[in-house]
Design a protein around this motif. Sequence first.
Motif, mmCIF file in Angstrom:
data_model
loop_
_atom_site.group_PDB
_atom_site.id
_atom_site.type_symbol
_atom_site.label_atom_id
_atom_site.label_comp_id
_atom_site.label_asym_id
_atom_site.label_seq_id
_atom_site.Cartn_x
_atom_site.Cartn_y
_atom_site.Cartn_z
ATOM 1 N N ASP A 34 20.792 35.220 52.459
ATOM 2 C CA ASP A 34 20.149 35.200 51.138
ATOM 3 C C ASP A 34 20.415 33.868 50.441
ATOM 4 O O ASP A 34 19.527 33.284 49.823
ATOM 5 C CB ASP A 34 20.677 36.345 50.263
ATOM 6 N N GLU A 35 21.651 33.387 50.536
ATOM 7 C CA GLU A 35 22.017 32.121 49.889
ATOM 8 C C GLU A 35 21.276 30.943 50.514
ATOM 9 O O GLU A 35 20.818 30.044 49.805
ATOM 10 C CB GLU A 35 23.528 31.915 49.990
ATOM 11 N N ILE A 36 21.148 30.951 51.841
ATOM 12 C CA ILE A 36 20.409 29.875 52.507
ATOM 13 C C ILE A 36 18.959 29.879 52.046
ATOM 14 O O ILE A 36 18.361 28.829 51.793
ATOM 15 C CB ILE A 36 20.506 30.007 54.043
ATOM 16 N N GLU A 37 18.394 31.058 51.912
ATOM 17 C CA GLU A 37 17.007 31.174 51.476
ATOM 18 C C GLU A 37 16.816 30.680 50.041
ATOM 19 O O GLU A 37 15.830 30.031 49.722
ATOM 20 C CB GLU A 37 16.589 32.640 51.579
ATOM 21 N N LEU A 38 17.788 30.971 49.171
ATOM 22 C CA LEU A 38 17.656 30.620 47.757
ATOM 23 C C LEU A 38 18.199 29.240 47.415
ATOM 24 O O LEU A 38 17.623 28.519 46.594
ATOM 25 C CB LEU A 38 18.375 31.662 46.893
ATOM 26 N N PHE A 41 21.730 26.418 51.321
ATOM 27 C CA PHE A 41 23.025 26.366 52.004
ATOM 28 C C PHE A 41 23.759 27.669 51.697
ATOM 29 O O PHE A 41 23.436 28.376 50.747
ATOM 30 C CB PHE A 41 23.861 25.156 51.561
ATOM 31 N N SER A 42 24.762 27.957 52.512
ATOM 32 C CA SER A 42 25.514 29.199 52.353
ATOM 33 C C SER A 42 26.788 28.946 51.557
ATOM 34 O O SER A 42 27.471 27.947 51.763
ATOM 35 C CB SER A 42 25.877 29.769 53.722
ATOM 36 N N VAL A 43 27.098 29.869 50.652
ATOM 37 C CA VAL A 43 28.332 29.799 49.870
ATOM 38 C C VAL A 43 29.376 30.737 50.478
ATOM 39 O O VAL A 43 30.561 30.423 50.508
ATOM 40 C CB VAL A 43 28.063 30.183 48.396
ATOM 41 N N SER A 44 28.940 31.871 50.984
ATOM 42 C CA SER A 44 29.849 32.899 51.496
ATOM 43 C C SER A 44 30.506 32.514 52.820
ATOM 44 O O SER A 44 31.643 32.887 53.074
ATOM 45 C CB SER A 44 29.096 34.212 51.702
ATOM 46 N N PHE A 45 29.779 31.790 53.671
ATOM 47 C CA PHE A 45 30.280 31.402 54.989
ATOM 48 C C PHE A 45 29.988 29.931 55.226
ATOM 49 O O PHE A 45 28.995 29.401 54.734
ATOM 50 C CB PHE A 45 29.601 32.219 56.104
ATOM 51 N N MET A 161 11.071 36.885 62.582
ATOM 52 C CA MET A 161 11.748 36.549 61.328
ATOM 53 C C MET A 161 13.243 36.276 61.501
ATOM 54 O O MET A 161 13.885 35.801 60.571
ATOM 55 C CB MET A 161 11.567 37.681 60.315
ATOM 56 N N ARG A 162 13.784 36.547 62.673
ATOM 57 C CA ARG A 162 15.234 36.426 62.875
ATOM 58 C C ARG A 162 15.762 35.016 62.660
ATOM 59 O O ARG A 162 16.897 34.830 62.255
ATOM 60 C CB ARG A 162 15.618 36.897 64.272
ATOM 61 N N THR A 163 14.948 34.006 62.970
ATOM 62 C CA THR A 163 15.414 32.619 62.834
ATOM 63 C C THR A 163 14.654 31.855 61.754
ATOM 64 O O THR A 163 14.869 30.656 61.603
ATOM 65 C CB THR A 163 15.258 31.876 64.174
ATOM 66 N N LYS A 164 13.804 32.525 61.019
ATOM 67 C CA LYS A 164 12.973 31.842 60.023
ATOM 68 C C LYS A 164 13.797 31.127 58.964
ATOM 69 O O LYS A 164 13.529 29.972 58.619
ATOM 70 C CB LYS A 164 12.029 32.842 59.361
ATOM 71 N N THR A 165 14.819 31.777 58.441
ATOM 72 C CA THR A 165 15.622 31.194 57.369
ATOM 73 C C THR A 165 16.363 29.954 57.842
ATOM 74 O O THR A 165 16.334 28.915 57.187
ATOM 75 C CB THR A 165 16.624 32.239 56.831
ATOM 76 N N THR A 166 17.037 30.025 58.989
ATOM 77 C CA THR A 166 17.814 28.881 59.462
ATOM 78 C C THR A 166 16.920 27.772 60.005
ATOM 79 O O THR A 166 17.331 26.612 60.028
ATOM 80 C CB THR A 166 18.830 29.313 60.537
ATOM 81 N N ASP A 167 15.698 28.087 60.409
ATOM 82 C CA ASP A 167 14.766 27.041 60.842
ATOM 83 C C ASP A 167 14.310 26.180 59.666
ATOM 84 O O ASP A 167 13.832 25.072 59.857
ATOM 85 C CB ASP A 167 13.544 27.646 61.536
ATOM 86 N N GLN A 168 14.445 26.692 58.457
ATOM 87 C CA GLN A 168 14.011 25.962 57.278
ATOM 88 C C GLN A 168 15.114 25.096 56.673
ATOM 89 O O GLN A 168 14.896 24.455 55.651
ATOM 90 C CB GLN A 168 13.498 26.939 56.214
ATOM 91 N N LEU A 169 16.301 25.061 57.295
ATOM 92 C CA LEU A 169 17.372 24.200 56.801
ATOM 93 C C LEU A 169 16.927 22.752 56.862
ATOM 94 O O LEU A 169 16.339 22.309 57.847
ATOM 95 C CB LEU A 169 18.641 24.377 57.636
ATOM 96 N N LYS A 170 17.226 22.002 55.815
ATOM 97 C CA LYS A 170 16.817 20.596 55.757
ATOM 98 C C LYS A 170 18.030 19.726 55.493
ATOM 99 O O LYS A 170 19.025 20.160 54.940
ATOM 100 C CB LYS A 170 15.785 20.398 54.654
ATOM 101 N N SER A 171 17.907 18.472 55.880
ATOM 102 C CA SER A 171 18.937 17.489 55.565
ATOM 103 C C SER A 171 18.317 16.459 54.636
ATOM 104 O O SER A 171 17.106 16.404 54.461
ATOM 105 C CB SER A 171 19.442 16.821 56.841
ATOM 106 N N ASP A 172 19.158 15.625 54.060
ATOM 107 C CA ASP A 172 18.682 14.560 53.188
ATOM 108 C C ASP A 172 18.210 13.407 54.069
ATOM 109 O O ASP A 172 18.959 12.922 54.915
ATOM 110 C CB ASP A 172 19.813 14.108 52.266
#
Length: 196
Positions: A34-38, A41-45, A161-172
Amino acid sequence: NFKPENREALLIHEPARAYSLPQLTRSPYEDAFDEIELLSFSVSFSPFELLKTKYRGSVKTQDLVGLDKQRVRLVGYLISIKHVPIKRGMMNFGTWIDANGDYFDTTHWPDSLDRFPFRGGGCYLLEGRVDVDFGFPSIVVEKMGKLAFIADPRYEDDKDMRTKTTDQLKSDISMTHRAPYPSSHEIGLPRHKMKE
């Protein structure tokens, strides 16, 4: 003042049904996704805790200074990429964090980038040679590959949908819009001291 009421006797008396709700299970990783989606990045892990593999490399960032000119393997979380034009094409500089939270830098030459390009944000396994300049280590990357995250537990029934959230991770990403620097022979270098 007449108030109607049910005066007829019921033919069948049925007892009230007692419904029980199923036990809802929740994965601790759901908050991280949820945090990665919003937040992106993740705060919990940490991102390293979300990887499928437990491998973190053969060395740590703090050991790189003593490993000049040696080949190493290291897992890093991509922070930023800088694109720099050179005569042979485009090269990149990368900034990363290792599993201990220490920063390190990488250099990616065009031939290495052609074979092993960046594939978005996330964790990568990097293999290359350590180059220490002025006491600061950098890894000249020869091979790299993006590591897979665990499946998103919120979509355990939907394979797409299993990898959709992490596939959207971006870098600067930082782009440099300039012509490549000239070679030393093009501008008359090296210059020698004039004789008196």
